[in-house]
Design a protein around this motif. Structure first.
Motif, PDB file in Angstrom:
ATOM      1  N   HIS A 556       0.836  -1.198   0.000  1.00 28.40           N
ATOM      2  CA  HIS A 556       0.000   0.000   0.000  1.00 28.40           C
ATOM      3  C   HIS A 556       0.870   1.246   0.000  1.00 28.40           C
ATOM      4  O   HIS A 556       2.062   1.194   0.338  1.00 28.40           O
ATOM      5  N   ALA A 557       0.244   2.382  -0.354  1.00 28.00           N
ATOM      6  CA  ALA A 557       0.951   3.661  -0.392  1.00 28.00           C
ATOM      7  C   ALA A 557       0.009   4.776   0.033  1.00 28.00           C
ATOM      8  O   ALA A 557      -1.164   4.797  -0.356  1.00 28.00           O
ATOM      9  N   MET A 558       0.538   5.702   0.837  1.00 28.69           N
ATOM     10  CA  MET A 558      -0.215   6.866   1.285  1.00 28.69           C
ATOM     11  C   MET A 558       0.627   8.111   1.047  1.00 28.69           C
ATOM     12  O   MET A 558       1.834   8.116   1.283  1.00 28.69           O
ATOM     13  N   LEU A 559      -0.009   9.173   0.572  1.00 28.30           N
ATOM     14  CA  LEU A 559       0.651  10.468   0.410  1.00 28.30           C
ATOM     15  C   LEU A 559       0.050  11.436   1.411  1.00 28.30           C
ATOM     16  O   LEU A 559      -1.155  11.687   1.403  1.00 28.30           O
ATOM     17  N   PHE A 560       0.891  11.974   2.279  1.00 23.76           N
ATOM     18  CA  PHE A 560       0.469  12.919   3.309  1.00 23.76           C
ATOM     19  C   PHE A 560       0.844  14.318   2.829  1.00 23.76           C
ATOM     20  O   PHE A 560       2.017  14.695   2.839  1.00 23.76           O
ATOM     21  N   LEU A 584      -2.335   5.479  -5.379  1.00 25.55           N
ATOM     22  CA  LEU A 584      -2.323   5.799  -3.957  1.00 25.55           C
ATOM     23  C   LEU A 584      -3.592   5.238  -3.319  1.00 25.55           C
ATOM     24  O   LEU A 584      -4.696   5.445  -3.826  1.00 25.55           O
ATOM     25  N   ASP A 585      -3.407   4.542  -2.206  1.00 25.58           N
ATOM     26  CA  ASP A 585      -4.571   4.046  -1.479  1.00 25.58           C
ATOM     27  C   ASP A 585      -5.241   5.161  -0.686  1.00 25.58           C
ATOM     28  O   ASP A 585      -6.474   5.191  -0.583  1.00 25.58           O
ATOM     29  N   VAL A 586      -4.437   6.070  -0.139  1.00 21.27           N
ATOM     30  CA  VAL A 586      -4.979   7.203   0.622  1.00 21.27           C
ATOM     31  C   VAL A 586      -4.126   8.432   0.327  1.00 21.27           C
ATOM     32  O   VAL A 586      -2.892   8.349   0.262  1.00 21.27           O
ATOM     33  N   MET A 587      -4.773   9.564   0.128  1.00 19.83           N
ATOM     34  CA  MET A 587      -4.091  10.852   0.066  1.00 19.83           C
ATOM     35  C   MET A 587      -4.682  11.732   1.157  1.00 19.83           C
ATOM     36  O   MET A 587      -5.888  11.986   1.181  1.00 19.83           O
ATOM     37  N   VAL A 588      -3.825  12.177   2.071  1.00 20.63           N
ATOM     38  CA  VAL A 588      -4.254  13.007   3.197  1.00 20.63           C
ATOM     39  C   VAL A 588      -3.893  14.451   2.903  1.00 20.63           C
ATOM     40  O   VAL A 588      -2.742  14.764   2.587  1.00 20.63           O
TER      41      VAL A 588
END
Length: 823
Positions: A556-560, A584-588
């Motif tokens: 998985h990958a997340m960009l904060f 991206l699974d989540v972008m915050v």
């Protein structure tokens, strides 16, 4: 692809072997030329320059030894060329670095006089002006790149100005997969960049009357003529780029279309345009020259055609601004023409090697350019693929077959460079080369050049109509989505891939082609070790005065945060692709701060994003889910906990301090992403979580601002490493010196993206390690201060630098869960 003017004639001459005697020392010449180029390419990757006189002494000694050692002469010649290449490259680099701005003059108000060189370039923050300094304080470089807020119409080539400016040393972002802006400025000879202050600017009388100033004014007048005739037309700026080399007006969407289809040559003046123009002129001269017996007796028609064709190409290059890529094409063409005009026949590969050495000798920084390698590798592949049968083509079928072979050679020859440097290969590029590119180069460019002299504007409108047809072709090709993307392969994969290209371009009946194609596999499918369960990797990107952090687990990958819109479009797509991130699974989006989350739409346009989380969904984007304390999830044994903002909104409603705070915990360590919180929010976090805030790595709150730290919060977090994501010489002076001192007084190592580039943190199962990007990819032109060295040395052994003992993963999770349950 940049095709030499007379490559076919070179091959014919070499293949027939009946015009002149072939040089028997061609092998030694080729080896020496390649050794010279290799030496400069190696030098440009060094962290410090070699000693020029020592390398020169070695080169001279081995050159003399070549006369006394007949059996080892070839080896001595290669060694001598390599050593002399190192010496020459280091000496040129020392001279270039000597004309850079001293650190003591950075951000000082300086009064200087000079002249505008070239055409002003349109940029998002105002025009960019190349400025040649005539009078200035001691230490100011001769060549500056300045930004201004006045409209571009106020600046004209050759003008002399007295300006008040603030300068800074050449600096650019340093990220995985990103370009090196500092290397670009070094190659352009720019010793400082800066901004023009509004006060104390004066246009001086008597503009410069040099030939170069006259050429620049002519280019400016032609660009104005094209823009006037094609005002409001969608592709007018593309014609300006084709005629005078000014690409600043081309829109981002047009660039993306050309990159996606591999058709950047459509508006980039390169060897293709220059050699085609030279070829047209040479063919016309050759046909007319043969009609005159008097002229033919004085000079053969073919030699006259080559010479006059080169003069036409040189004129076009001057009109296009003689920028570095154009100069490389002229150098290569000059070597080819001189070889054809000489009384001795050189093999086509000897000419190719000599052209390569001449280009690098004149411009040692050419090896840092993508266009340089694409040009020469593509031409080399074309010559390798066609040298055996050019001159034997009799019918149209044979010519069509040769044309298809050329397209295949150009695509295959450029593939390794594109995969290593861009991690993508436009599979549709052969379609673009077969349709839009020939039409643009063979029809649009000549029409546009003639249209520059046509006062009626008719030819320019016809050229614009044909260019519109080319763009529509590219749009149809782009809809097929024929682009291969992958993670960045290591450099060593160029060797097997290059050998595979060489074998695959041999004649059709050559055996072993299927086996040779295996050489592409290491490049197409690079091996990247899989992260074990409960391990993760974090990268804090260098995005200027903003924030963008990537967190990757095994699957998985997340960009904060995303940084500004400019950074998101310029830095993140290339860097994420180099890291092998395809979605991206989540972008915050931590808050509504423009410097941190403004680039959300640009990231969404670049790659798929499954979920978007933000503290202010209505300001971030409609699809964003709220970021509220208590949310948590687990990926591959790594836990993500949202610690702030609290469920209730802050009473004062300040958008700057209601940011999303996220803690990431793996088996080997933890990271606390504190976004833009300040003392009030730190106190709330401390009251709610206490010692459960303990983390090995802390993203400094609010970029290290004065009001964004407290002793209690820092003691509870107890980081070993703190990262400040800040812009170079930012106006807020962040991170504040007193804040950094407080961290360092507690034994915390402070890294900052403006000096260290991107910070990579690998959280393994048992330990973690951090690596500043600049330290791991040091080059001699970079400013690596003592602080940067300390960051690189300390971050690599974070377990040994005090703070607190690591808290067991289960204890941390149980503490957070119990606290949340109590609320």
């Amino acid at each position: 692809m940049d095709i030499p003017l007379a490559s076919a004639d070179l091959v014919k001459c070499r293949a027939d072997g009946k015009h002149h005697k072939t040089n028997g020392n061609g092998g030694a010449v080729r080896a020496a030329a390649l050794a010279f180029v290799l030496a400069i390419a190696v030098m440009q990757r060094m962290a410090s320059l070699p000693t020029p006189w020592l390398c020169a002494a070695l080169g001279i000694a081995t050159a003399l030894a070549a006369w006394w050692l007949p059996r080892g002469r070839s080896v001595c010649i290669v060694v001598a060329a390599f050593a002399l290449g190192l010496s020459y490259g280091a000496l040129r680099a020392q001279w270039r670095l000597a004309d850079r701005l001293p650190a003591a003059l950075e951000q000082q108000s300086l009064v200087l006089e000079g002249r505008v060189v070239g055409l002003p370039e349109t940029a998002s923050f105002g025009p960019r002006i190349h400025f040649a300094v005539d009078q200035a304080p001691v230490g100011v470089p001769h060549h500056l790149l300045l930004m201004d807020s006045l409209p571009p119409a106020d600046w004209h080539p050759g003008q002399r100005w007295r300006l008040t400016v603030k300068l800074r040393r050449p600096h650019g972002a340093a990220n995985p997969g990103g370009g090196d802006y500092e290397a670009f400025l070094l190659g352009e000879g720019v010793g400082a960049t800066g901004t023009i202050l509004q006060e104390h600017r004066e246009l001086l009388a008597d503009p410069v009357a040099t030939p170069s100033a006259w050429v620049d004014r002519t280019r400016s007048a032609i660009a104005h003529h094209i823009r006037t005739v094609l005002a409001g037309e969608p592709y007018g700026e593309m014609l300006v780029a084709l005629v005078v080399g000014d690409q600043s007006g081309i829109t981002q969407s047009q660039w993306e279309l050309m990159k996606k289809t591999g058709a950047v040559h459509l508006v980039t003046i390169s060897g293709m345009h220059i050699t085609l123009l030279a070829g047209f002129a040479a063919a016309l001269v050759n046909a007319l020259w043969r009609r005159s017996a008097h002229l033919t007796r004085r000079l053969p028609a073919r030699k006259a055609a080559y010479a006059i064709g080169f003069l036409f190409a040189l004129t076009y290059a001057v009109l296009a601004g003689l920028r570095v890529p154009i100069l490389r094409a002229i150098y290569m063409l000059a070597v080819a023409v001189l070889a054809l005009l000489s009384s001795r026949s050189l093999s086509v590969f000897t000419v190719w090697c000599l052209a390569l050495a001449v280009c690098v000798g004149i411009d040692p920084w050419a090896v840092l350019s993508v266009g340089f390698w694409l040009s020469f590798m593509t031409v080399g592949a074309l010559l390798w693929a066609t040298s055996g049968h050019i001159g034997k083509l009799q019918g149209w079928r044979e010519k069509l077959r040769s044309w298809r072979a050329s397209q295949w050679a150009a695509t295959l020859g450029s593939a390794p460079i594109l995969l290593v440097l861009f991690q993508q290969l436009p599979i549709a590029s052969p379609l673009a080369y077969a349709s839009a590119i020939p039409l643009a180069c063979g029809v649009v460019t000549p029409l546009a050049l003639l249209g520059a002299l046509d006062p009626t504007g008719l030819l320019l409108r016809v050229a614009h109509m044909v260019l519109g047809l080319c763009v529509r072709m590219l749009l149809l090709i782009s809809h097929a989505e024929l682009v291969w993307t992958q993670a960045a392969p290591p450099l060593w994969t160029l060797l097997p891939a290059g050998l595979a290209v060489g074998v695959l371009l041999l004649p059709r009946a050559t055996p072993g082609k299927l086996v040779a194609s295996v050489g592409f596999l290491p490049m197409l499918f690079p091996h990247h070790p899989m992260m074990p369960p409960a391990a993760f990797r974090m990268v804090s990107y260098d995005v200027g005065q903003g924030l963008a952090v990537l967190v990757q687990t095994a699957n998985h990958a997340m960009l904060f945060d995303t940084g500004s819109a400019n950074a998101a479009g310029r830095v993140l797509p290339a860097s994420l692709q180099a890291e092998g991130v395809r979605r991206l699974d989540v972008m915050v989006l931590s808050d509504a701060d423009d410097g941190d989350s403004e680039g959300g739409p640009a990231v969404l346009a670049a790659l798929p994003v499954a979920h978007v989380m933000g503290t202010a969904p209505e300001r971030a984007m409609p699809a964003a889910q709220p970021c509220i304390a208590g949310k948590s999830w687990t990926w591959d044994g790594v836990r993500f906990d949202v610690l702030a903002p609290l469920t209730e909104a802050p009473a004062d409603g300040r958008a700057k301090t209601d940011g999303c705070v996220l803690r990431v915990v793996g088996a080997g360590g933890s990271v606390l992403l504190a976004a833009n919180i300040e003392r009030k929010e730190e106190a709330q976090l401390l009251a709610r979580y206490g010692d459960a805030l303990a983390s090995d790595v802390l993203l400094m709150p609010h970029h290290g601002a004065a009001g964004a730290w407290s002793a209690g919060f820092l003691a509870a977090a107890g980081p070993k490493l703190a990262i400040a994501s800040v812009g170079y010489l930012n106006p807020y002076r962040q991170p504040r010196a007193d804040v950094v001192s407080e961290y360092q007084a507690r034994g915390v190592i402070v890294c900052r993206t403006d000096r260290d580039g991107a910070i990579e943190v690998d959280m393994g199962v048992a330990a973690w390690q951090a690596t500043p990007w600049r330290a791991g990819h040091a080059r001699y032109w970079q400013d690596l201060t003592a602080a940067d060295d300390a960051c690189a040395a300390a971050a690599g052994s974070g377990k040994q630098h005090g703070g607190h003992d690591d808290i067991a993963l289960t204890t941390v999770l149980q503490g957070i869960e119990a606290h949340d349950a109590g609320h």
